[in-house]
Design an enzyme around this catalytic site. Structure first.
Site, short mmCIF file in Angstrom:
data_model
loop_
_atom_site.label_atom_id
_atom_site.label_comp_id
_atom_site.label_asym_id
_atom_site.label_seq_id
_atom_site.Cartn_x
_atom_site.Cartn_y
_atom_site.Cartn_z
CG ASP A 131 -1.95 -1.12 1.18
OD1 ASP A 131 -2.73 -1.28 2.13
OD2 ASP A 131 -1.96 -1.84 0.14
CG LEU A 183 -34.95 -11.01 -10.71
CD1 LEU A 183 -33.75 -11.57 -9.94
CD2 LEU A 183 -34.90 -11.44 -12.15
CE LYS A 198 -33.31 -11.41 -5.54
NZ LYS A 198 -33.08 -10.39 -4.49
CE LYS A 241 -30.37 -12.53 -14.54
NZ LYS A 241 -29.52 -11.36 -14.76
C1 LIG Z 1 -32.60 -9.16 -14.39
C2 LIG Z 1 -32.10 -9.09 -12.98
C3 LIG Z 1 -32.72 -8.28 -12.03
C4 LIG Z 1 -32.23 -8.24 -10.73
C5 LIG Z 1 -31.11 -9.02 -10.39
C6 LIG Z 1 -30.57 -9.02 -9.06
C7 LIG Z 1 -29.47 -9.81 -8.78
C8 LIG Z 1 -28.87 -9.84 -7.42
N1 LIG Z 1 -29.46 -9.19 -6.42
O1 LIG Z 1 -27.83 -10.46 -7.21
C9 LIG Z 1 -28.87 -10.60 -9.77
C10 LIG Z 1 -29.39 -10.61 -11.06
O2 LIG Z 1 -28.86 -11.35 -12.04
C11 LIG Z 1 -30.52 -9.82 -11.39
N2 LIG Z 1 -31.02 -9.85 -12.66
#
Ligand SMILES: Cc1ccc2cc(C(N)=O)cc(O)c2n1
Length: 324
Positions: free
Chosen positions: A32, A82, A116, A291
């Site tokens: 650093d 979502l 998520k 997805k």
């Molecule tokens: C389309 C969409 C909308 C919200 C999302 C939110 C997250 C999330 N909170 O990690 C990840 C995703 O791939 C998302 N994808």
């Protein structure tokens, strides 16, 4: 180019490289103290030659003065939420809805699967490779302009790592606060008799929506990109996973747990694996995001009013209340 601007550009390039190694790859090559020495050398040169200061210089990360309020930003492409699933059956039903809609079906559906993240969704616009504007998701159509605050987040590049940037690229992702940084922030606040935050998500939201970027700059925030909004002047990969890899090649941080899963059983295996890893990830998640990987299939499926037909958030059961 004069000798001074040569020195300045070399220092900027070096600092960006070491910023990336430290904040994105978590693999610094210099101490650093060396980074600080180079930073102050650049700062001094820029102060002697203010006409050479550029907005994407590493020295420009912390905003000048606090704002009085946030400007509004309208998302060119709405940032949708979502649909949720809370059980395997609900996930199977989601997959069946897709199969019913797609007459000609590939024998197995390929999913791009990710944790998520429990943070705040943001939109970051790069114009000719330079970070130009950033906004919160807001209500999905209109968000708040938090450009100055986003610029202080160390793992977000102020300039894309390419000599051939798209004319415009909107990166969408989640800003969150890792648990270690959250605990330290609350301990410090407690010691100073200041307000503490209930959880990392609130701390991230509170830190991002600070009117004074100097405060945001002191908060341990980090971004993980999860998608692309506007993209002009570039031919994007035709899978979601391929797009995330492309973002990574531009220096944009992407979550390391993201995986391609072929078929429903492998998706559920991913869900259970992430559920087991959850206590040791070092950051809060509240489920997985699953997805359809093929962009043409996503486009054929489109969106239900508020949410895409091609994605679902399969959440974990609510955790027993965290005792702080
Ligand atoms: C389309 C969409 C909308 C919200 C999302 C939110 C997250 C999330 N909170 O990690 C990840 C995703 O791939 C998302 N994808």
């Amino acid at each position: 180019m004069t000798d001074i601007s040569n020195q300045i550009n070399t220092l900027r390039k070096t600092l960006r490289h070491h910023e990336y190694l430290y904040h994105v790859l978590d693999a610094p090559e210099i101490p650093d103290s060396e980074y600080d020495r180079l930073f102050h050398q650049l700062k001094a040169l820029e102060q002697q030659h203010p006409e050479l200061i550029m907005p994407d210089s590493p020295t420009q990360r912390v905003g000048a003065k606090p704002l009085s309020s946030f400007a509004q930003v309208t998302h060119e492409i709405p940032m949708l939420s979502l649909d949720n699933a809370f059980s395997d059956e609900e996930f199977y039903a989601f997959v069946k809805r897709i199969q019913d809609r797609l007459i000609a079906l590939p024998e197995k559906l390929e999913f791009c699967c990710e944790p998520k993240l429990d943070g705040l969704a943001v939109s970051i616009l790069y114009v000719n490779g330079v970070l130009t504007q950033a906004a919160t998701r807001g209500d999905g159509t209109t968000g708040e302009d938090i450009t100055l605050n986003i610029r202080t987040i160390r793992n977000i590049p102020l300039q894309l790592f390419t000599d051939n940037p798209p004319a415009r690229l909107e990166v969408r992702g989640e800003v969150f606060m890792p648990q270690a940084g959250f605990n330290k922030l609350n301990e410090t606040a407690l010691a100073k008799g200041e307000k503490t935050f209930a959880n990392p998500r609130n701390a991230a939201a509170g830190s991002l929506r600070q009117l004074d970027p100097k405060i945001t700059s002191q908060r341990p925030l980090t971004l993980n990109a999860y998608g692309i909004g506007v993209a002009e002047g570039v031919e994007l990969p035709d899978t979601h996973y391929g797009r995330l890899q492309w973002l990574k090649s531009l220096g944009i941080p992407v979550n390391p747990e993201i995986q391609l899963c072929d078929g429903v059983e492998n998706v559920l295996k991913f869900y259970r694996t992430i559920q087991q890893k959850r206590p040791n990830l070092g950051y809060d998640i509240d489920g997985t995001v699953l997805k359809i990987n093929s962009i043409p299939l996503q486009e054929r499926l489109g969106f239900i009013s508020k949410a895409p037909r091609w994605a679902i958030a399969y959440k974990f059961p609510a955790q027993e209340e965290m005792t702080i």
